[in-house]
Scaffold this motif. Structure first.
Motif, PDB file in Angstrom:
ATOM      1  N   VAL A  39     -18.983 -34.072  48.129  1.00  0.00           N
ATOM      2  CA  VAL A  39     -20.002 -32.887  48.886  1.00  0.00           C
ATOM      3  C   VAL A  39     -21.173 -33.213  49.535  1.00  0.00           C
ATOM      4  CG1 VAL A  39     -21.241 -30.690  48.508  1.00  0.00           C
ATOM      5  CG2 VAL A  39     -19.320 -31.474  46.352  1.00  0.00           C
ATOM      6  N   THR A  41     -23.793 -31.846  52.681  1.00  0.00           N
ATOM      7  CA  THR A  41     -24.520 -30.930  52.740  1.00  0.00           C
ATOM      8  C   THR A  41     -25.072 -32.677  54.618  1.00  0.00           C
ATOM      9  OG1 THR A  41     -25.139 -30.030  51.011  1.00  0.00           O
ATOM     10  CG2 THR A  41     -25.903 -29.673  53.106  1.00  0.00           C
ATOM     11  N   SER A  76     -27.463 -29.469  48.227  1.00  0.00           N
ATOM     12  CA  SER A  76     -26.503 -30.148  47.581  1.00  0.00           C
ATOM     13  C   SER A  76     -26.792 -30.113  46.136  1.00  0.00           C
ATOM     14  CB  SER A  76     -27.394 -31.401  47.726  1.00  0.00           C
ATOM     15  OG  SER A  76     -25.955 -32.117  48.791  1.00  0.00           O
ATOM     16  N   ALA A  80     -23.484 -29.337  43.086  1.00  0.00           N
ATOM     17  CA  ALA A  80     -23.252 -30.502  42.261  1.00  0.00           C
ATOM     18  C   ALA A  80     -22.978 -29.287  40.825  1.00  0.00           C
ATOM     19  CB  ALA A  80     -24.150 -31.125  42.632  1.00  0.00           C
ATOM     20  N   THR A  90     -22.600 -35.659  45.536  1.00  0.00           N
ATOM     21  CA  THR A  90     -23.599 -34.991  46.756  1.00  0.00           C
ATOM     22  C   THR A  90     -23.897 -36.238  47.597  1.00  0.00           C
ATOM     23  OG1 THR A  90     -25.676 -34.404  45.354  1.00  0.00           O
ATOM     24  CG2 THR A  90     -23.694 -33.383  45.356  1.00  0.00           C
ATOM     25  N   THR A  92     -26.703 -35.931  51.712  1.00  0.00           N
ATOM     26  CA  THR A  92     -27.461 -34.796  52.667  1.00  0.00           C
ATOM     27  C   THR A  92     -27.035 -36.114  53.671  1.00  0.00           C
ATOM     28  OG1 THR A  92     -29.273 -35.278  51.344  1.00  0.00           O
ATOM     29  CG2 THR A  92     -28.469 -33.210  51.121  1.00  0.00           C
TER      30      THR A  92
END
Length: 150
Positions: A39, A41, A76, A80, A90, A92
């Motif tokens: 993921v 961000t 984030s 999660a 995750t 950033t």
């Protein structure tokens, strides 16, 4: 020859309704494929361009607004938490272009999943600029999740 690396799914998550729907899809796809879910961000405000707003809470306390980096980290963490039970990573990332950051991450991915739109300013468009750039330039398949219709 068999591929021994896990299937990798990259998702761009900005907290918008569309990115949340994409996250839900990515979580299910990760479960189905026993994949690693990455993921991302992305935040892009230059430190000197952000000045904290002072806000008053309902209890009368004065607090400073979170920085763009803190906001991205909070998103984030939320992603999660939503992806509990799958192999989730995750990140950033500070980058001026969300599309270029996701395309870079896609070099190590088998699939990229994004919402059709993020927080961009042209609400009438069916697909946002990041989704369009990914569909055209990502080095792997891209799934653009459209909003559910009633």
């Amino acid at each position: 020859m068999k591929k021994v690396d896990p299937f990798v799914i990259v998702i761009g998550y900005d907290g918008s309704k569309q990115s949340h729907e994409a996250l839900e899809w990515a979580i299910e796809e990760s479960r189905y494929r026993n994949a690693e879910l990455r993921v991302l961000t992305i935040w892009n405000k230059a430190p000197m361009a952000w000045y904290p707003a002072m806000l008053e809470t309902a209890a009368g306390e004065i607090v400073a607004e979170s920085s763009p980096e803190q906001q991205a980290e909070a998103l984030s963490a939320k992603a999660a938490q939503a992806a509990a039970g799958v192999n989730v990573v995750t990140r950033t990332i500070k980058n001026d272009s969300a599309a270029s950051a996701i395309i870079e991450a896609a070099r190590e991915a088998d699939l990229v999943i994004v919402g059709s739109r993020g927080h961009g300013g042209f609400a009438g468009l069916h697909i946002g600029s990041v989704s369009a750039q990914l569909a055209n330039h990502a080095p792997c398949p891209v799934l653009v999740v459209r909003p559910k219709t009633a």
